[in-house]
Write a protein that holds these residues in place. Sequence first.
Motif, PDB file in Angstrom:
ATOM      1  N   LYS A   1       0.824  -1.311   0.093  1.00  0.00           N
ATOM      2  CA  LYS A   1       0.110   0.067   0.019  1.00  0.00           C
ATOM      3  C   LYS A   1       1.075   1.337   0.081  1.00  0.00           C
ATOM      4  N   ASP A   2       0.572   2.305  -0.809  1.00  0.00           N
ATOM      5  CA  ASP A   2       1.084   3.653  -0.589  1.00  0.00           C
ATOM      6  C   ASP A   2       2.664   3.407  -0.852  1.00  0.00           C
ATOM      7  N   MET A   3       3.170   2.773  -1.813  1.00  0.00           N
ATOM      8  CA  MET A   3       4.654   2.472  -2.059  1.00  0.00           C
ATOM      9  C   MET A   3       5.370   3.758  -2.494  1.00  0.00           C
ATOM     10  N   GLU A   4       4.521   4.483  -3.183  1.00  0.00           N
ATOM     11  CA  GLU A   4       5.240   5.858  -3.761  1.00  0.00           C
ATOM     12  C   GLU A   4       5.601   6.727  -2.812  1.00  0.00           C
ATOM     13  N   PHE A   5       5.290   6.610  -1.562  1.00  0.00           N
ATOM     14  CA  PHE A   5       5.450   7.700  -0.591  1.00  0.00           C
ATOM     15  C   PHE A   5       6.696   7.276   0.104  1.00  0.00           C
ATOM     16  N   VAL A   6       7.936   7.835  -0.089  1.00  0.00           N
ATOM     17  CA  VAL A   6       9.065   7.716   0.280  1.00  0.00           C
ATOM     18  C   VAL A   6       9.377   8.893   1.125  1.00  0.00           C
ATOM     19  N   GLN A   7       9.971   8.632   2.448  1.00  0.00           N
ATOM     20  CA  GLN A   7      10.461   9.949   3.218  1.00  0.00           C
ATOM     21  C   GLN A   7      11.929  10.218   3.155  1.00  0.00           C
ATOM     22  N   TYR A   8      12.086  11.453   2.621  1.00  0.00           N
ATOM     23  CA  TYR A   8      13.519  12.042   2.834  1.00  0.00           C
ATOM     24  C   TYR A   8      13.665  12.748   3.998  1.00  0.00           C
ATOM     25  N   HIS A   9      14.629  12.473   4.913  1.00  0.00           N
ATOM     26  CA  HIS A   9      14.547  13.315   5.920  1.00  0.00           C
ATOM     27  C   HIS A   9      15.626  14.515   5.666  1.00  0.00           C
ATOM     28  N   PRO A  10      15.387  15.686   5.935  1.00  0.00           N
ATOM     29  CA  PRO A  10      16.274  16.845   5.653  1.00  0.00           C
ATOM     30  C   PRO A  10      17.635  16.745   5.835  1.00  0.00           C
ATOM     31  N   THR A  11      17.727  16.308   6.936  1.00  0.00           N
ATOM     32  CA  THR A  11      19.153  16.402   7.593  1.00  0.00           C
ATOM     33  C   THR A  11      20.203  15.093   7.743  1.00  0.00           C
ATOM     34  N   GLY A  12      20.839  14.594   6.606  1.00  0.00           N
ATOM     35  CA  GLY A  12      21.521  13.643   6.841  1.00  0.00           C
ATOM     36  C   GLY A  12      23.108  14.046   6.308  1.00  0.00           C
ATOM     37  N   LEU A  13      24.143  13.372   7.055  1.00  0.00           N
ATOM     38  CA  LEU A  13      25.475  13.702   6.790  1.00  0.00           C
ATOM     39  C   LEU A  13      25.816  13.254   5.342  1.00  0.00           C
ATOM     40  N   PRO A  14      26.535  14.246   4.634  1.00  0.00           N
ATOM     41  CA  PRO A  14      27.086  13.627   3.171  1.00  0.00           C
ATOM     42  C   PRO A  14      27.940  12.379   3.117  1.00  0.00           C
ATOM     43  N   PHE A  15      27.918  11.794   2.392  1.00  0.00           N
ATOM     44  CA  PHE A  15      28.638  10.506   2.132  1.00  0.00           C
ATOM     45  C   PHE A  15      28.005   9.119   2.922  1.00  0.00           C
ATOM     46  N   THR A  16      27.958   9.331   4.377  1.00  0.00           N
ATOM     47  CA  THR A  16      27.671   8.278   5.062  1.00  0.00           C
ATOM     48  C   THR A  16      25.973   8.242   5.066  1.00  0.00           C
ATOM     49  N   GLY A  17      25.342   9.368   4.735  1.00  0.00           N
ATOM     50  CA  GLY A  17      23.840   9.226   5.118  1.00  0.00           C
ATOM     51  C   GLY A  17      23.554   9.075   6.379  1.00  0.00           C
TER      52      GLY A  17
ATOM     53  N   ASP B   1       8.732  16.350   4.708  1.00  0.00           N
ATOM     54  CA  ASP B   1       8.542  16.672   3.046  1.00  0.00           C
ATOM     55  C   ASP B   1       8.869  17.822   2.678  1.00  0.00           C
ATOM     56  N   ARG B   2       8.047  18.917   3.488  1.00  0.00           N
ATOM     57  CA  ARG B   2       8.370  20.270   2.897  1.00  0.00           C
ATOM     58  C   ARG B   2       9.703  20.875   2.906  1.00  0.00           C
ATOM     59  N   LEU B   3      10.215  20.264   4.189  1.00  0.00           N
ATOM     60  CA  LEU B   3      11.760  20.691   4.131  1.00  0.00           C
ATOM     61  C   LEU B   3      12.729  20.054   3.374  1.00  0.00           C
ATOM     62  N   SER B   4      12.607  18.957   2.934  1.00  0.00           N
ATOM     63  CA  SER B   4      13.301  18.191   2.018  1.00  0.00           C
ATOM     64  C   SER B   4      13.149  18.775   0.578  1.00  0.00           C
ATOM     65  N   GLN B   5      11.809  18.961   0.462  1.00  0.00           N
ATOM     66  CA  GLN B   5      11.333  20.102  -1.040  1.00  0.00           C
ATOM     67  C   GLN B   5      12.117  21.301  -0.906  1.00  0.00           C
TER      68      GLN B   5
ATOM     69  N   HIS C   1      14.661   8.067   4.226  1.00  0.00           N
ATOM     70  CA  HIS C   1      14.832   7.654   5.685  1.00  0.00           C
ATOM     71  C   HIS C   1      13.823   6.682   5.962  1.00  0.00           C
ATOM     72  N   TYR C   2      12.397   6.899   5.485  1.00  0.00           N
ATOM     73  CA  TYR C   2      11.421   5.864   5.978  1.00  0.00           C
ATOM     74  C   TYR C   2      10.330   5.607   4.828  1.00  0.00           C
ATOM     75  N   MET C   3       9.733   4.404   4.931  1.00  0.00           N
ATOM     76  CA  MET C   3       8.727   4.112   3.936  1.00  0.00           C
ATOM     77  C   MET C   3       7.330   4.338   4.556  1.00  0.00           C
ATOM     78  N   MET C   4       6.701   5.445   4.004  1.00  0.00           N
ATOM     79  CA  MET C   4       5.398   5.514   4.580  1.00  0.00           C
ATOM     80  C   MET C   4       4.395   4.243   4.114  1.00  0.00           C
ATOM     81  N   GLY C   5       4.664   3.765   3.025  1.00  0.00           N
ATOM     82  CA  GLY C   5       3.963   2.450   2.575  1.00  0.00           C
ATOM     83  C   GLY C   5       4.469   1.272   3.119  1.00  0.00           C
ATOM     84  N   GLY C   6       3.767   0.238   2.508  1.00  0.00           N
ATOM     85  CA  GLY C   6       4.176  -1.082   3.107  1.00  0.00           C
ATOM     86  C   GLY C   6       3.134  -2.041   3.042  1.00  0.00           C
ATOM     87  N   VAL C   7       3.289  -3.146   3.805  1.00  0.00           N
ATOM     88  CA  VAL C   7       2.200  -4.232   3.656  1.00  0.00           C
ATOM     89  C   VAL C   7       0.863  -3.744   3.913  1.00  0.00           C
TER      90      VAL C   7
END
Lengths: 247, 576
Positions: free
Chosen positions: B224-240, B286-290, B353-359
Amino acid sequence: MARKRTTITMEVTRFRPGEDSEPTLQSYEVPLRKEWAVLDGLNHIKDHLDGTLSYRWSCRMGICGSCGMTVNGKPQLSCATFLVDYAPGPVRVEPLRNFPVIRDLVVDISDFMTKLPKVKPWLIHEGETPEGEFLQTPQEMDEYKKYSMCINCMLCYSACPVYALEPEFLGPAAIALGQRYNLDSRDDGDRRDVLASAEGVWACTFVGECSTACPKGVDPAGAIQRYKLTAAVAALKDFLLPRGARR
Amino acid sequence: MTAFHNIVVVGGGGAGLRAAVAIAEANPLLSVAIVSKVYPMRSHTVSAEGGAAAVIAEGDTIDEHAYDTVSGGDWLTDQDAVEAFVEEAPKELLRLEHQGCPWSRRPDGHIAVRAFGGMKKKRTWFAADKTGFHLLHTLFQTSLSCSDIVRYDEWFVTKLLSDEGRVHGVVAIEMATGRIETIIANAVIVCTGGCGRVFPFTTNANIKTGDGMALAYRAGAPLKDMEFVQYHPTGLPFTGILITEATRAEGGWLLNKDGYRYLQDYDLGKPTPEPVMRSMELGPRDRLSQAFMHEHAKGRTIDTPYGPVVHLDLRHLGAQVIDTKLPFVRELCSKYERIDPVKELIPVRPVVHYMMGGVHTDINGATPVEGLYAAGEVACVSINGANRLGSNSLPELLVFGARAGQAAAEYVRTLQKGSTSAAYAQGRDEERRLTKELRKHDAGTERIADIRTEMQTTMEDGAGIYRDGDSLDKAFVKLHELRERFDRAAVDDHSTTFNTELVALLELDFMLDIAQSIVACAIKRTESRGAHQRTDFPKRDDEKFLAHSLVHRPNKVEYLPVTITRWPPGERVYGR
């Protein structure tokens, strides 16, 4: 001027018990980049040079405790130990010491997994549980906080000379976790039967290697020393006081 | 070899442990097993940092928590599920407190709460910035007092056994020995977490390969809702590596290359020295990553060898706040960036960072496949809708882990005895398939890592923070090609002892299915909502898409209306 080195040699233990007669070291040349942890070097080997190398890793941020290895003779988390710090190399990566090897850099930690439940690492509370939270001030939390930081990475067991000689020894992490609950103001448990047994704190000769090796500042050696005092005082009370007055 | 348990829980992280304990409490006579590819305390719950939301503070209400969650999810949340969630979350966190979890405290000894993104009130419980670590170890250590739970540590599940729409157990490989075992069960609860490793740059641990999603999908459960993938706005570059949202909750600022708090340009409020709830740096993820993407398009980010970054500024918080509230952040910055956030700016960029979607599950974790349950990030109930709010995932895995455990125990109690002979036969088939699969890949010519890397790049390029019909179509074609190439992937390791190359192959197999399902859902949803932003369809379209995507194998998408109880769809308003 000599050109800056762009690669480093990693010497990695290869061993399949039952198939190989003894462990051997295999050398790989990997890129030397300032951001790369030892683990990144291993991943480079696995992905591009040799898919048969086996090791554990997961979070690569020093919190899951999977990737403990012996790096140039010292127990380390390979995700939090950096290749540039070993330049120009070679850097030698071996399995954690004091554990049976399953394969290559993968060790068998089932001994710890069996010992951990023995110290009853859970909250034992006598009397009623409150409807809301137990009150616990920040100062009360400070009493046990550092002992709660153990990630079970096994570096302390690898460093411990007592565990090397006496496999029955409960070991630094398990004792520290027992103490973590003993010192929690919410806990009324009695873990003396295990912690003060021959396999418990008294086996420790206070070398302190465990606290040096710990990547999370848990200080198992301190936990052990402190519990020795607790156990000694309790034993003395047993001897001197009538039953009802012992707590 | 075969074994039997009444209920098998796949995955030993927060949701799996909570489910197993719930079963043991519901019916101590049931045999429960946790099968996990890592030791439970290695599970990815351990990496959660910032906190767990539940209403406890004076002046807060569960209705406000519900509204924040519904609006944060851009109205794609099922409101009946959200109501159950906010109601039960405080009880679950208190339960952990009673089990010894070292929640951070106020000076008077009561639980402390902190602000979090998208939340109108301070309601996030925390254990400094290692909340997931403490939560997981408390659950794991407490589970050790429950000797009835059988554990299969470092066993990799390859298949769910199912027959006529009903699940009958799993097939798993013991990694240490290579032994393949059929484990028959009356019910299975999948608690394997997310699939961040489908993307190249992620906060997710190496183990987050969507195994449980693929297992359930192959057993006939829709995703369900697999298109919704969360990008967290603050990851360290290279390592993530994740730098927790708690940094901003404690007052941290996001600055562009000119030192300007750029979020004020994106309808997120006006900058103030002190943090304001649901505003600026405390807007939703979502709004911060956008906003970062727009800032980059304007040339106002900073270039690094590992992509463009902006700066997270904590300097004004001072050493004392950082050391008491954010010690892990300081440790991570020092180790992985060799900087001190007390004195220096932290380079950060959006990271998967996170999948809103899933089983697809109902409010009790039940999937449409009889006897199959799911809970935690692997599942989509859905309380997260189109965008999860920070600090809702930890209480979610507790609330729905417990619900799934209880529901499975009840299901097993009322179960009519059925024949398991088909399951045994399937188990034997799977053993043969695995043996054959390995032999087939002996002669492979493609490196597993190459196919995996191409899949990850394909996903980032085609289905990243902003997507469109073109980018998605291209990704879909490319994934199809990669699936063909997967057949030629090489496994050089022929040992049965701890064969991590075989595991990597099986994980890639799962991830390719999941990647396709994400793209298939994203192609069909011709609107923009929450974390799903289509540049060719920039508006939310409630007329057509106030509905969950349900994808059935292979890649067939249909829609299920969202459950609305008390909060009709409205505008998401932050900072005004």
